[in-house]
Design an enzyme around this catalytic site. Structure first.
Site, mmCIF file in Angstrom:
data_model
loop_
_atom_site.group_PDB
_atom_site.id
_atom_site.type_symbol
_atom_site.label_atom_id
_atom_site.label_comp_id
_atom_site.label_asym_id
_atom_site.label_seq_id
_atom_site.Cartn_x
_atom_site.Cartn_y
_atom_site.Cartn_z
ATOM 1 N N GLY A 12 14.783 35.413 54.579
ATOM 2 C CA GLY A 12 14.291 34.626 55.698
ATOM 3 C C GLY A 12 12.806 34.794 55.960
ATOM 4 O O GLY A 12 12.305 34.394 57.012
ATOM 5 N N GLU B 47 19.898 41.243 47.337
ATOM 6 C CA GLU B 47 19.083 40.596 48.364
ATOM 7 C C GLU B 47 18.117 41.619 48.963
ATOM 8 O O GLU B 47 18.486 42.355 49.885
ATOM 9 C CB GLU B 47 19.980 40.052 49.478
ATOM 10 N N ASN C 208 24.686 30.378 52.513
ATOM 11 C CA ASN C 208 25.048 31.168 53.699
ATOM 12 C C ASN C 208 24.418 30.482 54.910
ATOM 13 O O ASN C 208 23.216 30.596 55.126
ATOM 14 C CB ASN C 208 24.508 32.598 53.536
ATOM 15 N N TRP C 209 25.251 29.773 55.672
ATOM 16 C CA TRP C 209 24.719 29.018 56.814
ATOM 17 C C TRP C 209 24.352 29.931 57.978
ATOM 18 O O TRP C 209 23.755 29.479 58.953
ATOM 19 C CB TRP C 209 25.738 27.977 57.282
ATOM 20 N N LYS C 210 24.749 31.170 57.926
ATOM 21 C CA LYS C 210 24.539 32.133 59.036
ATOM 22 C C LYS C 210 25.071 31.528 60.336
ATOM 23 O O LYS C 210 26.028 30.756 60.318
ATOM 24 C CB LYS C 210 23.067 32.526 59.142
ATOM 25 N N HIS D 91 26.340 41.801 54.032
ATOM 26 C CA HIS D 91 25.011 41.179 54.167
ATOM 27 C C HIS D 91 24.110 42.132 54.949
ATOM 28 O O HIS D 91 24.574 42.846 55.853
ATOM 29 C CB HIS D 91 25.148 39.833 54.889
ATOM 30 N N SER E 15 14.902 34.040 50.247
ATOM 31 C CA SER E 15 13.923 32.953 50.232
ATOM 32 C C SER E 15 13.966 32.128 48.946
ATOM 33 O O SER E 15 12.923 31.711 48.429
ATOM 34 C CB SER E 15 12.514 33.492 50.507
ATOM 35 N N GLU F 136 22.169 41.675 57.282
ATOM 36 C CA GLU F 136 22.219 41.474 58.743
ATOM 37 C C GLU F 136 23.441 42.179 59.336
ATOM 38 O O GLU F 136 23.398 42.683 60.457
ATOM 39 C CB GLU F 136 22.203 39.969 59.063
#
Ligand code: PEP
Length: 259
Positions: free
Chosen positions: A181, A175, A18-20, A103, A219, A105
């Site tokens: 992160g 997650e 996941n490159w975000k 996700h 992570s 976020e």
């Protein structure tokens, strides 16, 4: 090993990057070039999820390479007056095969609730995109002993809309929000406990849970991947930060193939 995990079902390991909201044409070209060179053989399925504007770049660059491309989000709506939104059929039209849904976020920063997430999972499946459904508890929820109940509620939101058969087509990514992160990964035992509970919950709702792939995210690095993949119910990883480096992502894939 629990009963469900010990059923003789081979779940091919899956590693998703996941490159975000990271990258540029030049940086992506270097990353994709390195990933291509490293993606040789191995019993592992690889996916990268760049931001929308770079999907075509990734799809073209990875043509003929065993790395699929996914998006990080989608709209639940098919088409029309929804400025700024991207539909599932647009993603399949481009050549995407996967999409991350729910996700943390998206849930926390953009207000996506279980109802919105379920609608997006449904839209993805309708368009033949493979949804990667993210679930996970916050630190305060974990400390309050609610990790399992939160994750079950998030799963229930999707299973009750999709039904058991369709829900069996979804990949689930556990997650824990406190591990994303932060450099603070769940221990393999903590992750395995929730994964086993996810599989048992899905089975209790009539889903063919033994075949559902359960990814861990939070992570994950080349240093901790092997111990996570050694767990009976961990079938791969959803990787954020480490997926932005060729070595980081490739070494995680190697660990998955070796497990
Ligand atoms: C993620 O964004 O899904 C994620 C797991 O990030 P990180 O690996 O950086 O914790």
């Amino acid at each position: 090993m629990n009963d469900l995990a010990s059923v003789l079902v081979v779940r091919k390991k899956l590693v998703v990057g996941n490159w975000k909201m990271n990258g540029s044409l030049a940086r992506n070209a270097a990353l994709l070039g390195g990933l291509k060179a490293a993606a040789v053989g191995g019993e592992v399925e690889r996916v990268v999820c760049p931001p929308y504007p770079y999907l075509v770049q990734a799809i073209e660059s990875l043509a003929g390479v065993p790395i699929a491309v996914g998006a990080q989000n989608l709209s639940a709506i098919k088409e029309g007056a929804h400025t700024g939104e991207v539909s599932a059929s647009m993603l399949t039209d481009l050549g995407c095969r996967w999409v991350i849904v729910g996700h943390s976020e998206r849930r926390n920063l953009y207000g996506e609730d279980d109802v919105a997430v379920a609608a997006k999972v449904q839209a993805a499946l309708d368009a033949k995109l493979m949804p990667i459904l993210c679930v996970g508890e916050t630190l305060s929820q974990r400390e309050a002993g609610q990790a399992e109940s939160i994750v079950h509620r998030q799963l229930d939101g999707v299973v009750s809309v999709l039904g058991a058969e369709r829900a069996g087509a979804v990949v689930v990514a556990y997650e824990p929000v406190w591990a994303i992160g932060t450099g603070r990964t769940a221990s393999p035992e903590q992750a395995q406990a929730i994964h086993a509970s996810i599989r048992a919950f899905l089975a209790s709702r009539g889903v063919n849970a033994a075949e559902v792939r359960l990814l861990y995210g939070g992570s994950v690095t080349a240093a901790n991947a092997a111990s996570l993949f050694a767990q009976a119910d961990i079938d791969g990883a959803l990787v954020g930060g480490a997926s932005l480096q060729v070595e980081g992502f490739s070494e995680i894939c190697v660990a998955a193939a070796a497990s």
